[in-house]
Design a protein around this motif. Structure first.
Motif, short mmCIF file in Angstrom:
data_model
loop_
_atom_site.label_atom_id
_atom_site.label_comp_id
_atom_site.label_asym_id
_atom_site.label_seq_id
_atom_site.Cartn_x
_atom_site.Cartn_y
_atom_site.Cartn_z
N PRO A 104 0.81 -1.22 0.00
CA PRO A 104 0.00 0.00 0.00
C PRO A 104 0.84 1.27 0.00
CG PRO A 104 0.12 -0.89 2.21
CD PRO A 104 0.80 -1.89 1.32
N GLU A 105 0.20 2.36 -0.36
CA GLU A 105 0.85 3.66 -0.28
C GLU A 105 1.31 3.92 1.16
OE1 GLU A 105 -0.33 7.38 -2.56
OE2 GLU A 105 -1.36 7.69 -0.65
N GLY A 106 2.48 4.52 1.29
CA GLY A 106 3.02 4.78 2.61
C GLY A 106 4.00 3.73 3.08
N THR A 107 4.18 2.67 2.29
CA THR A 107 5.22 1.68 2.61
C THR A 107 6.58 2.33 2.40
OG1 THR A 107 3.79 -0.15 1.91
CG2 THR A 107 6.15 -0.60 2.05
N MET A 135 16.41 6.14 1.90
CA MET A 135 15.05 5.63 2.06
C MET A 135 14.21 5.88 0.81
SD MET A 135 13.36 8.20 4.83
CE MET A 135 13.32 9.97 4.63
N SER A 136 13.21 5.03 0.66
CA SER A 136 12.29 5.12 -0.47
C SER A 136 10.86 5.02 0.04
CB SER A 136 12.56 4.00 -1.48
OG SER A 136 13.88 4.11 -1.99
N ILE A 137 9.98 5.82 -0.56
CA ILE A 137 8.59 5.92 -0.12
C ILE A 137 7.69 5.52 -1.28
CG2 ILE A 137 6.85 7.46 0.87
CD1 ILE A 137 9.25 9.39 1.53
N LEU A 138 6.78 4.59 -1.03
CA LEU A 138 5.85 4.14 -2.07
C LEU A 138 4.60 5.01 -2.07
CD1 LEU A 138 4.90 2.13 -4.23
CD2 LEU A 138 4.04 0.67 -2.38
N LEU A 139 4.26 5.49 -3.27
CA LEU A 139 3.09 6.36 -3.45
C LEU A 139 2.22 5.81 -4.57
CD1 LEU A 139 5.20 9.64 -3.46
CD2 LEU A 139 3.95 8.71 -1.51
N ARG A 140 0.93 6.02 -4.45
CA ARG A 140 -0.01 5.62 -5.50
C ARG A 140 -0.91 6.81 -5.82
NH1 ARG A 140 0.41 0.29 -6.61
NH2 ARG A 140 1.35 -1.09 -5.04
N GLY A 183 27.06 25.29 0.10
CA GLY A 183 27.59 25.08 -1.24
C GLY A 183 27.94 23.64 -1.57
N ARG A 184 27.57 22.70 -0.71
CA ARG A 184 27.90 21.29 -0.95
C ARG A 184 26.63 20.44 -0.93
NH1 ARG A 184 33.13 19.51 -0.77
NH2 ARG A 184 34.68 21.16 -0.47
N LYS A 185 26.60 19.45 -1.79
CA LYS A 185 25.41 18.60 -1.92
C LYS A 185 25.31 17.62 -0.75
CE LYS A 185 23.37 15.11 -4.99
NZ LYS A 185 23.49 14.42 -6.30
N ILE A 186 24.18 17.66 -0.06
CA ILE A 186 23.95 16.74 1.05
C ILE A 186 22.89 15.70 0.74
CG2 ILE A 186 24.68 18.42 2.79
CD1 ILE A 186 21.64 18.81 3.42
N CYS A 187 22.14 15.89 -0.34
CA CYS A 187 21.03 14.97 -0.64
C CYS A 187 20.72 14.94 -2.13
CB CYS A 187 19.78 15.40 0.14
SG CYS A 187 18.26 14.52 -0.31
N GLY A 188 20.41 13.74 -2.62
CA GLY A 188 19.89 13.57 -3.97
C GLY A 188 18.58 12.80 -3.90
N ILE A 189 17.67 13.09 -4.82
CA ILE A 189 16.35 12.48 -4.82
C ILE A 189 16.06 11.91 -6.20
CG2 ILE A 189 13.86 12.89 -4.50
CD1 ILE A 189 14.73 15.30 -2.71
N LEU A 190 15.57 10.68 -6.24
CA LEU A 190 15.23 10.03 -7.51
C LEU A 190 13.84 9.44 -7.40
CD1 LEU A 190 16.01 8.97 -10.35
CD2 LEU A 190 16.87 6.91 -9.20
N THR A 191 12.90 9.96 -8.20
CA THR A 191 11.54 9.42 -8.24
C THR A 191 11.38 8.57 -9.49
OG1 THR A 191 10.65 11.32 -7.04
CG2 THR A 191 9.08 9.97 -8.25
N GLU A 192 11.01 7.31 -9.29
CA GLU A 192 10.78 6.39 -10.40
C GLU A 192 9.31 5.98 -10.39
OE1 GLU A 192 14.81 3.99 -11.07
OE2 GLU A 192 13.94 3.59 -9.10
N ALA A 193 8.75 5.83 -11.59
CA ALA A 193 7.31 5.58 -11.67
C ALA A 193 6.99 4.43 -12.61
CB ALA A 193 6.59 6.84 -12.14
N SER A 194 5.86 3.79 -12.34
CA SER A 194 5.30 2.79 -13.23
C SER A 194 3.98 3.34 -13.76
CB SER A 194 5.05 1.48 -12.47
OG SER A 194 4.39 0.54 -13.30
N LEU A 202 -0.18 7.31 -13.42
CA LEU A 202 0.78 6.53 -12.66
C LEU A 202 0.09 5.34 -11.99
CD1 LEU A 202 2.98 9.21 -10.84
CD2 LEU A 202 3.25 8.23 -13.11
N ASP A 203 0.70 4.18 -12.10
CA ASP A 203 0.26 3.03 -11.32
C ASP A 203 0.82 3.18 -9.90
OD1 ASP A 203 -0.71 0.61 -10.51
OD2 ASP A 203 0.96 -0.54 -11.33
N TYR A 204 2.09 3.52 -9.82
CA TYR A 204 2.71 3.85 -8.54
C TYR A 204 3.97 4.67 -8.79
CZ TYR A 204 6.14 0.11 -9.44
OH TYR A 204 7.13 -0.68 -9.98
#
Length: 324
Positions: A104-107, A135-140, A183-194, A202-204
């Motif tokens: 489910p969403e929120g996993t 960490m990764s967060i599942l969304l629908r 001035g320095r990178k502390i975080c990167g974010i990658l959103t992948e979708a189906s 979006l399916d998720y």
């Protein structure tokens, strides 16, 4: 739930205090032998647990990630379900597998180390042991692919706010998915979708967030040493559990209000290089422009040297500040 997971929860509730084997066994409804076995397993996983005769056991790890450690900082309204690994190949991969199985969403999947972390455009994401938060967060969501960028930008604001609260230092956001401090990178974010073939929506979506909480022993690898930074200069008590909870609370709040763009003022106020000259990089093509702002759909607003103005979607594009 296994004795090991229950024991972590008990330790988290009693940080700094010794618990006798008898006390633990009675609390968990198991034998003292099962307690000893659980302690042994946790030590093998990297948990620092001291044992003193006539006192019992105590969790000594100052900053050990655990589901119980994160959950104690979460509100009941956050609406997430956590799985925490000491190490995995990629939290996005683990969560995509769960998504296909109907999770489910929120996993949420969290790890203290990744062996196969990745960022935008297929780049590797440096994910060493015990100094980062991955960490990764599942969304629908019910949205089109074009609007999915708002997931990434909302996550960037949640990370920026959480990092500021933990460190006391201001942050910047480099469009579209990187968070910077000093001035320095502390975080990167990658959103992948189906995507759904039936309606084109979006399916998720899986929103992956990688944060450098501390600089690793020996420093960052040479190829990123000039750009990588960390949220904190030194280890702090329970910092990664607290940071994970702050990010999750902030992101889920923004996600529930995604159609209202409540995150957008926080994104715009931290936008790196606003009003400055940049280069827009598409493969081998480099186009000079001035960065104006982001619009309501989180597209980058730019002005070219000939005076034309344009809006740019993320896609396969990068931006860099133009050298003088």
């Amino acid at each position: 739930m296994a004795v090991k997971e229950e024991l972590i929860k008990l330790f988290e509730k009693n940080r700094g205090r010794y618990l006798s084997g008898e006390e633990i066994a009675e609390s968990l409804g198991c034998t003292r032998g099962a307690v000893w076995k659980a302690v042994t397993n946790l030590r093998e996983e990297g948990y620092k647990i001291s044992a003193v005769t006539k006192k019992g056991y105590r969790l000594d790890s100052a900053d050990m990630l655990s589901a119980a450690g994160v959950e104690k900082y979460l509100s009941h309204s956050c609406g997430v379900s956590l799985t925490v690994y000491k190490e995995t190949d990629s939290t996005n991969i683990r969560l995509r597998e769960l998504a296909v199985q109907g999770a489910p969403e929120g996993t949420v999947v969290i790890a203290g180390m990744q062996t196969g972390g990745k960022g935008r455009l297929g780049r590797k994401f440096f994910s060493p042991s015990d100094t980062g938060l991955y960490m990764s967060i599942l969304l629908r969501p019910e949205m089109t692919a074009a609007d999915a960028v708002r997931i990434t930008t909302a996550a960037a604001v949640a990370v920026a706010e959480a990092a500021e609260k933990i460190s006391g230092r201001m942050t910047d956001i480099k469009w579209v998915n990187d968070v910077y401090t000093d001035g320095r990178k502390i975080c990167g974010i990658l959103t992948e979708a189906s995507f759904s073939l039936e309606n084109g929506g979006l399916d998720y979506a899986v929103c992956g967030i990688g944060i450098n909480v501390y600089e690793p022993d020996g420093g960052f690898p040479e190829e990123i040493r000039d750009i990588a930074g960390a949220v904190l200069d030194a280890p702090a008590e329970d910092a990664r559990n607290r940071l994970a909870a702050l990010v999750l609370e902030g992101f889920m709040r923004y996600y529930r209000e995604l159609s209202e763009n409540s995150f957008l003022p926080g994104y715009r106020s931290r936008l790196l290089w606003r009003g400055e000259d940049i280069n827009i990089i598409r493969g081998d093509d480099i186009v000079p422009a001035k960065l104006i702002d982001t619009d309501e759909r989180c597209r980058l607003m730019v002005r070219y040297e000939d005076g034309r103005e344009d809006t740019i979607s993320s896609g396969e594009i990068s931006i860099r500040k133009r050298s003088l």
